[in-house]
Design an enzyme around this catalytic site. Structure first.
Site, PDB file in Angstrom:
ATOM      1  N   LYS A  41      -7.264   4.167   7.517  1.00  0.00           N
ATOM      2  CA  LYS A  41      -6.210   5.089   7.104  1.00  0.00           C
ATOM      3  C   LYS A  41      -6.755   6.511   6.944  1.00  0.00           C
ATOM      4  O   LYS A  41      -6.086   7.486   7.314  1.00  0.00           O
ATOM      5  CB  LYS A  41      -5.592   4.601   5.803  1.00  0.00           C
ATOM      6  CG  LYS A  41      -4.863   3.269   5.927  1.00  0.00           C
ATOM      7  CD  LYS A  41      -4.400   2.773   4.567  1.00  0.00           C
ATOM      8  CE  LYS A  41      -3.682   1.445   4.674  1.00  0.00           C
ATOM      9  NZ  LYS A  41      -3.271   0.917   3.345  1.00  0.00           N
ATOM     10  N   SER A 101       0.803  -1.223   0.000  1.00  0.00           N
ATOM     11  CA  SER A 101       0.000   0.000   0.000  1.00  0.00           C
ATOM     12  C   SER A 101       0.839   1.277   0.000  1.00  0.00           C
ATOM     13  O   SER A 101       0.306   2.357  -0.196  1.00  0.00           O
ATOM     14  CB  SER A 101      -0.939   0.013   1.211  1.00  0.00           C
ATOM     15  OG  SER A 101      -0.210   0.017   2.416  1.00  0.00           O
TER      16      SER A 101
END
Length: 553
Positions: free
Chosen positions: A486, A443
């Site tokens: 996130k 990611s």
């Protein structure tokens, strides 16, 4: 003749009395002699005296949440629990989250709420059985199993009248005591693998099967209820609520497939400070808002905050005070060696070669991490530091080693940059993940690409924007996991914008309290970071590093 008849009648009478007494002893407990009865009364008196001794209630019990509003910071998790359990079709559920944030209290309160929900199958007297998987005694011979139950065979000491007749006796476990209610299994990830497999079978069949080599289905001396248990099993129709501080990957896939999953998040400093203020008020002490905020900086969870307040209150009470001073709070931090929380706010200064990435760690906690890149003249080398270089995989009895996913993302970044026209044959590129914590995962690929692009072109990267997404070799930004966590981490870090893969976009992100931009390619991400710049390479400077924002004209 008459004498013989009388003797025979007496003998028959005595035999009858003996048989009747024998049958009574087999049906009930054996008679207790006077000395034993007296000893039993003495032990009961001793037990009563022990129970009459009680200490004051600990502060942790006094501040235990009594309503949903008392659980700080877990509104979304509680809503998910209620949606799963408070309805006509409650499901099994696993709660993930760090310790001391209210998982157990939330499960208790949701159970009480479920009893009064429309169409609920839970009765008003439905039980809530709580067990800790780390303390469940397990015997591979199945002599004792407090979780699933066991069979007391006749060979064991204390088998009683039924054992004397060779009758095995099933003993119910917690799964049967939770019948019709909820079995709360704390730290479910610590359960023994054999018990875990047996528990999965119970969840599927909704009953417990018992086996014994001493059970004879044709034995007439075996009571009917024992025949029924061995033939039909013991009822165990309950809903499992498992809690764990581990990550989902540590639990068996077979268990996860049978359960809904809910994530409780870690508390931030302000929420822990609120818990500290409430604990001080419950204890009858004054605590200023500044001192509560100070405790929130060092307490990692609600339980830590309560313990720190209790210790500070004890120090104040020794001096005859009903208020907690800042010196008391500092003394507790020093004595307990509590580490300070890392600064949650991210640096928002625009720098060359620095981009905010996003990560998930621990029990699904989000974090903002800086990714730094520097380009310098050289021989075309690429150095990546601060990542996991290799990882081991268990491949069915074999130990496999593979290159880390972060390293693979760096290789993809170089391929994309070359495809954009960058000549890296005479440029050394150094990408660094500061902070000391090893990083792995795909990611960070998009953030690495943007940091490298900034270092190569000299463009200042936006310090108020964070990025997540996997980078493909053709420049596409692919979906990743944990996007919602996130985004919340970026919001709490004081950033104003987040770039995510378009495939991860959800409508609710439009109301996340932070601007969320969905991108599909690296060129789209570049156009967001540098709206006035076309995504074309510039000649690499002699040395490029992190320039201060003051140099930006």
């Amino acid at each position: 003749m008459a004498v013989l008849i009388c003797i025979q009648l007496c003998a028959c009478l005595l035999a009858g009395v003996y048989i009747v007494n024998r049958m009574k002893r087999e049906k009930g407990d054996p008679p207790v002699s006077a000395p034993r009865a007296a000893g039993g009364r003495g032990e009961m008196d001793k037990l009563a005296r022990l129970r009459a001794i009680r200490l004051s209630e600990p502060l942790s019990e006094r501040v235990r949440p009594q309503a949903f509003e008392d659980i700080i910071g877990q509104e979304e998790g509680i809503r998910a629990l209620r949606a799963i359990l408070c309805g006509p079709n409650p499901q099994h559920v696993i709660i993930y989250g760090p310790p001391g944030i209210g998982k157990t209290c939330a499960a208790r309160l949701v159970m009480e709420c479920a009893k009064h929900s429309p169409g609920t199958p839970f009765r008003p007297d439905a039980p809530f059985i709580e067990m800790d998987a780390t303390c469940v005694r397990f015997d591979e011979r199945a002599i004792a199993d407090p979780l699933l139950g066991s069979v007391h065979d006749p060979i064991y000491q204390g088998a009683g009248p039924l054992g004397n007749n060779g009758v095995p006796q099933p003993k119910p476990g917690a799964v049967t005591r939770a019948h019709g209610g909820i079995l709360f299994l704390d730290e479910i990830g610590e359960l023994h693998p054999i018990q875990m497999n047996k528990l999965l079978k119970v969840l599927e069949d909704r009953k417990v099967r018992f086996e014994s080599a001493y059970y004879n289905p044709s034995d007439g001396s075996v009571p009917r209820h024992i025949h029924d248990i061995f033939e039909n099993g013991m009822p165990a129709d309950f809903r499992l609520v498992g809690a764990t501080t581990r990550g989902p990957e540590s639990l068996p896939p077979a268990l996860r497939s049978r359960c809904m999953e809910v994530y409780f998040r870690a508390l931030d400093a302000d929420e822990v400070a609120k818990i500290a203020s409430g604990a001080a008020a419950r204890a009858g002490f004054e605590l200023s808002a500044d001192d509560a905020a100070f405790i929130g900086r060092y307490a990692q969870c609600g339980r830590d905050a309560v313990n720190m307040v209790q210790m500070a209150a004890g120090a104040a009470q020794l001096e005859g005070r009903r208020f907690i001073t800042h010196a008391d709070a500092e003394w507790v931090v020093d004595c307990g060696h509590y580490p300070a929380r890392p600064d949650a706010l991210a640096g928002r200064q625009a720098l060359v070669g620095r981009v905010h990435g996003l990560a998930v760690f621990g029990a699904q906690q989000g974090a903002v991490m800086d990714i730094e890149a520097v380009a310098a003249p050289g021989g075309g080398r690429c150095q990546i530091t601060g990542i996991v270089e290799e990882e081991e995989l268990d491949g069915g009895g074999r130990r496999l080693r593979r290159k880390s996913m972060a390293r693979a993302s760096a290789d993809s970044v170089l391929t994309v940059l070359r495809g954009m026209g960058f000549d890296l044959s005479h440029t050394d590129l150094h990408v660094h993940f500061p902070g000391g914590a090893p990083v792995d995962g795909p990611s960070a690929g998009a953030a690495m690409a943007l940091a490298a692009y900034s270092a190569l072109t000299g463009h200042f990267a936006d310090g108020c924007t964070a990025v997540t997404g996997e980078i493909g070799v053709a420049g596409e930004i692919r979906p990743v996991g944990g996007v919602a966590i996130k985004i919340d981490a970026a919001r709490r870090a004081g950033l104003s914008r987040v770039l995510i893969p378009r495939a991860n976009w959800m409508e609710r992100f439009a109301h996340a309290g932070i601007e969320v931009v969905a991108v599909e390619t690296l060129e789209e991400a570049i156009s967001v970071f540098w709206p006035q710049q076309r995504p074309l390479p510039a000649p690499p400077a002699a040395t490029r590093g992190c320039k201060p924002a003051a140099d930006l004209v």
